[in-house]
Scaffold this active site. Structure first.
Site, mmCIF file in Angstrom:
data_model
loop_
_atom_site.group_PDB
_atom_site.id
_atom_site.type_symbol
_atom_site.label_atom_id
_atom_site.label_comp_id
_atom_site.label_asym_id
_atom_site.label_seq_id
_atom_site.Cartn_x
_atom_site.Cartn_y
_atom_site.Cartn_z
ATOM 1 N N GLY A 1 0.832 -1.205 0.000
ATOM 2 C CA GLY A 1 0.000 0.000 0.000
ATOM 3 C C GLY A 1 0.867 1.255 0.000
ATOM 4 C CB THR A 2 4.043 2.005 1.765
ATOM 5 O OG1 THR A 2 3.498 1.706 3.049
ATOM 6 C CG2 THR A 2 5.027 3.154 1.872
ATOM 7 C CG ASN B 1 -4.682 4.108 9.695
ATOM 8 O OD1 ASN B 1 -4.977 5.126 9.079
ATOM 9 N ND2 ASN B 1 -3.576 4.026 10.399
ATOM 10 C CD GLN C 1 -6.662 -0.227 7.794
ATOM 11 O OE1 GLN C 1 -7.470 -1.113 8.053
ATOM 12 N NE2 GLN C 1 -5.386 -0.291 8.156
ATOM 13 C CB SER D 1 -2.279 -3.146 1.448
ATOM 14 O OG SER D 1 -1.259 -3.925 2.000
ATOM 15 C CG HIS E 1 -0.491 -6.639 5.042
ATOM 16 N ND1 HIS E 1 -0.460 -6.281 6.368
ATOM 17 C CD2 HIS E 1 -0.099 -5.543 4.357
ATOM 18 C CE1 HIS E 1 -0.048 -5.023 6.470
ATOM 19 N NE2 HIS E 1 0.173 -4.546 5.258
ATOM 20 C CB THR F 1 10.543 -10.189 -12.219
ATOM 21 O OG1 THR F 1 11.537 -9.957 -13.204
ATOM 22 C CG2 THR F 1 9.916 -11.551 -12.415
ATOM 23 C CB CYS G 1 1.858 1.635 9.481
ATOM 24 S SG CYS G 1 0.987 0.189 8.957
HETATM 25 N N1 PLP Z 1 -2.559 3.179 4.142
HETATM 26 C C1 PLP Z 1 -3.274 2.834 5.233
HETATM 27 C C2 PLP Z 1 -4.541 3.567 5.535
HETATM 28 C C3 PLP Z 1 -2.826 1.802 6.062
HETATM 29 O O1 PLP Z 1 -3.533 1.483 7.156
HETATM 30 C C4 PLP Z 1 -1.620 1.134 5.748
HETATM 31 C C5 PLP Z 1 -1.082 0.085 6.637
HETATM 32 O O2 PLP Z 1 -1.415 0.012 7.799
HETATM 33 C C6 PLP Z 1 -0.925 1.524 4.584
HETATM 34 C C7 PLP Z 1 -1.424 2.554 3.815
HETATM 35 C C8 PLP Z 1 0.347 0.879 4.179
HETATM 36 O O3 PLP Z 1 0.129 -0.390 3.594
HETATM 37 P P1 PLP Z 1 1.335 -1.424 3.506
HETATM 38 O O4 PLP Z 1 1.532 -1.981 4.883
HETATM 39 O O5 PLP Z 1 0.873 -2.464 2.531
HETATM 40 O O6 PLP Z 1 2.517 -0.673 3.009
#
Ligand code: PLP
Length: 388
Positions: free
Chosen positions: A69-70, A149, A183, A201, A203, A239, A327
């Site tokens: 997600g980042t 989140n 989220q 994301s 996970h 890849t 995070c």
């Molecule tokens: N954005 C939000 C709102 C999140 O809650 C998170 C992770 O907690 C992320 C982005 C980042 O995702 P990732 O852990 O896949 O980098």
């Protein structure tokens, strides 16, 4: 074990584990290779992309795989800034975004961009009118998360999307609208035609860590973040992470197929916990609004305690919770959660905050056990008082 930290990450579905294992043993070809093994991997990636697109509500061609997600968030900010810097340098976001948005924004500010950080109200919501009021002809991007989140607020994404589209129409501008949907995925559905880009994301939906996706609406153009072999339609070279993509696809398919029952299970766990905590423990503040909040988050301040101590006390009974966002716990601990601060909570309310976050695996019996354990932990702490 009672796991209530699902907004930080989720346990992978068993089906995800077996799909990934067989991908690692049997589907190891490079999807770009021309031989049969390559073709097999390419087909598996294509099928995962279709499952993820169906869960998002877009076409497979609009899904780009990223590492997390980042990365999706960073790609949007830097890619839009690069593509549109000659048109304008103004970006609009909120004070309660994830660091994956706020940190790139800070970097862009140091490079001469102007970033407007909109306030939220005491419940955690940004108003669509405030977003509309901040739009100018040199604005290039609006980035607003779909679900926060920490507070669990569902932001008025569709209304914001409509207002941006109206502004663009009236002023002949091409302001792009991005939403961090990390989220909300698997819990809230949105009309994606009102959004230009969105981050996801795996996970957070019982898929593997280290794989994400970016929705880029057909016709939207930003600069790629990674250059190289031209994978993902030249948008994200490297890849493909085939086992993780297959795991992500499996998680997206399963969570989408059982969307309603999963959401109902989370909601009833949340409601049970909310009513039990409110009944049994005095002097608490519920930081998650009782309307327009996601089924998976309940944030509560146990005033006169320290969230961290409550967390470790619950851990002794194998109950896993969070004090805020995992995070950002390395990041914004000074002064406590930036989200709760933006909502106007007092330092005492911030200090005593615990985030419970649910998955479909949580049961009502578990919630009853958590209510008792939390009541005992809070009582113990309050009796001992602050020992700092
Ligand atoms: N954005 C939000 C709102 C999140 O809650 C998170 C992770 O907690 C992320 C982005 C980042 O995702 P990732 O852990 O896949 O980098």
């Amino acid at each position: 074990m009672i796991y209530l930290d699902n907004s930080a990450t989720t346990r992978q579905y068993d089906e995800v584990n077996s799909a990934m294992l067989s991908a690692m043993t049997d589907t190891f070809g490079n999807p770009s290779s021309l031989h049969r093994l390559g073709l097999k991997s390419e087909k598996a990636v294509k099928s995962a992309r279709a499952d993820i697109a169906a869960a998002i509500g877009c076409t497979p061609a609009e899904v780009i795989f990223t590492a997390c997600g980042t990365e999706s968030d960073n790609t949007v900010l830097f890619g839009t800034a690069r593509a549109k810097r000659r048109i304008g340098k103004r970006i609009i976001t909120t004070k309660v975004e994830h660091p994956a948005i706020l940190e790139p924004c800070k970097r862009l500010e140091s490079e001469g961009f102007e970033v407007v950080y909109l306030d939220v109200d005491s419940e955690g919501f940004v108003s669509a009118d405030a977003v509309a009021g901040a739009l100018t002809e040199d604005t290039i991007l609006v980035s607003i998360m779909a679900v926060n989140n920490e507070s669990g607020c569902i932001m008025p994404i569709e209304e914001i999307g409509r207002k941006i589209a109206e502004y663009n129409k009236a002023h002949g501008t091409g302001i792009l609208f991005h939403s961090d949907m990390v989220q909300s995925f698997g819990k809230v559905r949105f009309n994606m035609s009102l959004v230009d880009m969105a981050s996801f994301s795996a996970h957070k939906i019982h898929g593997p860590k280290g794989i994400g996706a970016l929705y880029v609406k057909k016709g939207v153009n930003i600069e790629p973040f990674l250059l190289g072999g031209g994978q993902e339609g030249h948008f994200r070279s490297g890849t493909e992470n085939v086992p993780s993509i297959i795991g992500f696809g499996t998680a997206a398919r399963l969570s989408n197929e059982r969307f309603d029952e999963r959401v109902a299970a989370m909601r009833s766990a949340k409601e049970r916990l909310l009513s039990g905590l409110s009944e049994k423990i005095g002097n608490i503040r519920i930081n998650t609004p009782n309307h327009d909040s996601v089924c998976s988050v309940l944030n509560v301040s146990f005033i006169g305690t320290r969230g961290e101590v409550i967390l470790h006390t619950l851990e002794q009974s194998e109950i896993y919770v969070s004090t805020g966002s995992a995070c950002s716990s390395n990041h914004s601990s000074k002064g406590g959660s930036h989200v709760l601060r933006a909502m106007g909570l007092s330092p005492k309310e911030i200090e005593g905050a615990i985030r419970f976050s649910f998955s479909e695996f949580n049961t009502l019996e578990e919630m009853d056990a958590v209510i008792d354990a939390a009541a005992a932990a809070v009582e113990k702490f309050r009796k001992l008082g602050s020992f700092r």
